[in-house]
Design an enzyme around this catalytic site. Structure first.
Site, mmCIF file in Angstrom:
data_model
loop_
_atom_site.group_PDB
_atom_site.id
_atom_site.type_symbol
_atom_site.label_atom_id
_atom_site.label_comp_id
_atom_site.label_asym_id
_atom_site.label_seq_id
_atom_site.Cartn_x
_atom_site.Cartn_y
_atom_site.Cartn_z
ATOM 1 N N HIS A 100 0.853 -1.200 0.000
ATOM 2 C CA HIS A 100 0.000 0.000 0.000
ATOM 3 C C HIS A 100 0.890 1.251 0.000
ATOM 4 O O HIS A 100 1.917 1.279 0.689
ATOM 5 C CB HIS A 100 -0.920 -0.006 1.228
ATOM 6 C CG HIS A 100 -2.034 0.984 1.095
ATOM 7 N ND1 HIS A 100 -1.830 2.334 1.261
ATOM 8 C CD2 HIS A 100 -3.341 0.825 0.777
ATOM 9 C CE1 HIS A 100 -2.978 2.967 1.059
ATOM 10 N NE2 HIS A 100 -3.916 2.076 0.767
ATOM 11 N N GLU A 170 -3.926 1.353 -7.363
ATOM 12 C CA GLU A 170 -4.364 2.512 -6.578
ATOM 13 C C GLU A 170 -3.475 3.712 -6.911
ATOM 14 O O GLU A 170 -2.389 3.869 -6.323
ATOM 15 C CB GLU A 170 -4.227 2.213 -5.083
ATOM 16 C CG GLU A 170 -5.068 1.062 -4.600
ATOM 17 C CD GLU A 170 -5.426 1.221 -3.116
ATOM 18 O OE1 GLU A 170 -6.613 1.197 -2.814
ATOM 19 O OE2 GLU A 170 -4.514 1.398 -2.297
HETATM 20 C C1 PEP Z 1 -6.931 2.942 0.155
HETATM 21 O O1 PEP Z 1 -6.192 3.593 0.872
HETATM 22 O O2 PEP Z 1 -6.708 1.746 -0.094
HETATM 23 C C2 PEP Z 1 -8.089 3.623 -0.405
HETATM 24 C C3 PEP Z 1 -8.594 3.155 -1.483
HETATM 25 O O3 PEP Z 1 -8.538 4.731 0.299
HETATM 26 P P1 PEP Z 1 -9.765 5.685 -0.095
HETATM 27 O O4 PEP Z 1 -10.893 4.809 -0.601
HETATM 28 O O5 PEP Z 1 -10.115 6.377 1.156
HETATM 29 O O6 PEP Z 1 -9.275 6.590 -1.176
#
Ligand code: PEP
Length: 252
Positions: A100, A170
Site C-alpha cells: 500500500h 491505486e
Molecule cells: C486505500 O487507501 O486503499 C483507499 C482506497 O482509500 P480511499 O478509498 O479512502 O481513497
C-alpha cells in the site's frame, strides 16, 4: 463464466471494538440477499481488532484480512514488533494487504514487498498487492512503467498460482483525495497491465481491482471498466451505510 467481484474494506488506522457493529450491519444486509457465488466481501481492520471481529462474525459471507505482514519469513523468532504469516493466520486472516502506498511512504520498498509476498504465500495467505504511481509520475507519462517496475521487482516469476494474488491498482493521487481517474485512463492502464501480466507471468486471468476514493456515487461508473474485478475501499468502508450503498447494486 461470471467472474468474482471483490469488495475489500481497508480500515487503515481506524476503528475500535465498537466498530464491529458496522460489520454486523453489512452482514445483516448480506443475509437478506442472494449472495451465493461470485462476490467476496473482505474486511481488513487494524490488527488489534482482527481476531475479535473474526471470531464474532465468523461467517461464509464475510472474510478477513490483515494490513501488513513481517518480511521475516519465519513463523516465530526474536524479531520485536513483527507478526509472521503464521500469526496472522492464527488470528483469522485469510488475506493480507502488501505494498500500500501509505506503507511504501513509511518503510516499504520493492525488495521488502517481495519478502512479504513470499512470506504470505508460504503461509497460504492471499495477497492484496497494491501498486500505483504518484501525481508527478503520472504527469510525466510514466504510470505504466512504474506499475511494471513495482510488479517486476516484487513478484518472483516462479509464482504459479495467481489465484492467490489480487492486484489493486491505486493511483496515489486518488487515495483519499476524492479525485477519481477518468474511465478512459483506467481502461488504458488495465489493458496494459493485463497484457503485461499475461506475457511476463503467464497469468491466465489476472484479478485486478481499483482503489482510490471509491464511493457510492462513482462505483457504478467504475464498474463499467471490464477488466476490473472489484474495489479496494478506504474511507467509504468505515461506515456500513456507505459500504452497503457501494455493494448493493451487485446483490439481488
Ligand atoms: C486505500 O487507501 O486503499 C483507499 C482506497 O482509500 P480511499 O478509498 O479512502 O481513497
Amino acid at each position: 463464466m461470471s467472474k468474482t467481484i471483490y469488495f475489500i474494506a481497508n480500515w487503515k488506522m481506524h476503528g475500535n471494538y465498537n466498530s464491529i457493529k458496522e460489520i454486523q450491519k453489512v452482514l445483516n444486509f448480506l443475509k437478506k440477499k442472494t449472495t451465493y457465488g461470485f462476490k467476496k466481501i473482505i474486511f481488513c481492520p487494524p490488527l488489534n481488532l482482527l481476531s475479535y471481529f473474526e471470531k464474532k462474525i465468523r461467517n461464509k459471507l464475510i472474510d478477513f484480512g490483515a494490513q501488513d505482514i513481517s518480511k521475516v519469513n519465519l513463523n516465530y523468532g526474536p524479531y520485536t514488533g513483527q507478526l509472521s504469516g503464521k500469526m496472522l493466520k492464527d488470528v483469522g486472516a485469510n488475506y493480507v494487504i502488501i505494498g500500500h502506498s501509505e506503507k511504501r511512504i513509511l518503510d516499504e520498498d520493492n525488495v521488502t514487498i517481495k519478502k512479504k509476498i513470499n512470506s504470505a504465500l508460504k503461509n497460504k495467505l492471499k495477497i492484496i498487492f497494491c501498486i500505483g504511481e504518484n501525481i508527478s509520475q503520472k504527469k510525466m507519462g510514466l504510470s505504466i512503467k512504474i506499475l511494471k517496475k513495482q510488479i517486476s521487482q516484487s513478484l518472483e516469476k516462479k509464482i504459479v498460482n495467481f489465484d492467490n494474488i489480487i492486484f489493486a491498482y491505486e493511483p496515489i493521487w486518488s487515495i483519499g483525495t476524492g479525485i477519481v481517474p477518468a474511465n478512459d485512463y483506467l481502461n488504458k492502464i488495465y489493458k496494459k497491465l493485463n497484457i503485461f501480466l499475461k506475457d511476463k507471468y503467464k497469468v491466465k486471468t489476472p484479478i485486478m481491482l481499483y482503489g482510490g476514493s471509491v464511493t457510492p456515487d462513482n462505483v457504478a461508473s467504475l464498474g463499467n471498466i471490464s477488466l476490473i474485478s472489484g474495489f479496494l475501499i478506504g474511507g467509504a468502508s468505515l461506515k456500513a451505510k456507505s459500504f452497503i450503498k457501494i455493494i448493493k447494486n451487485y446483490y439481488i
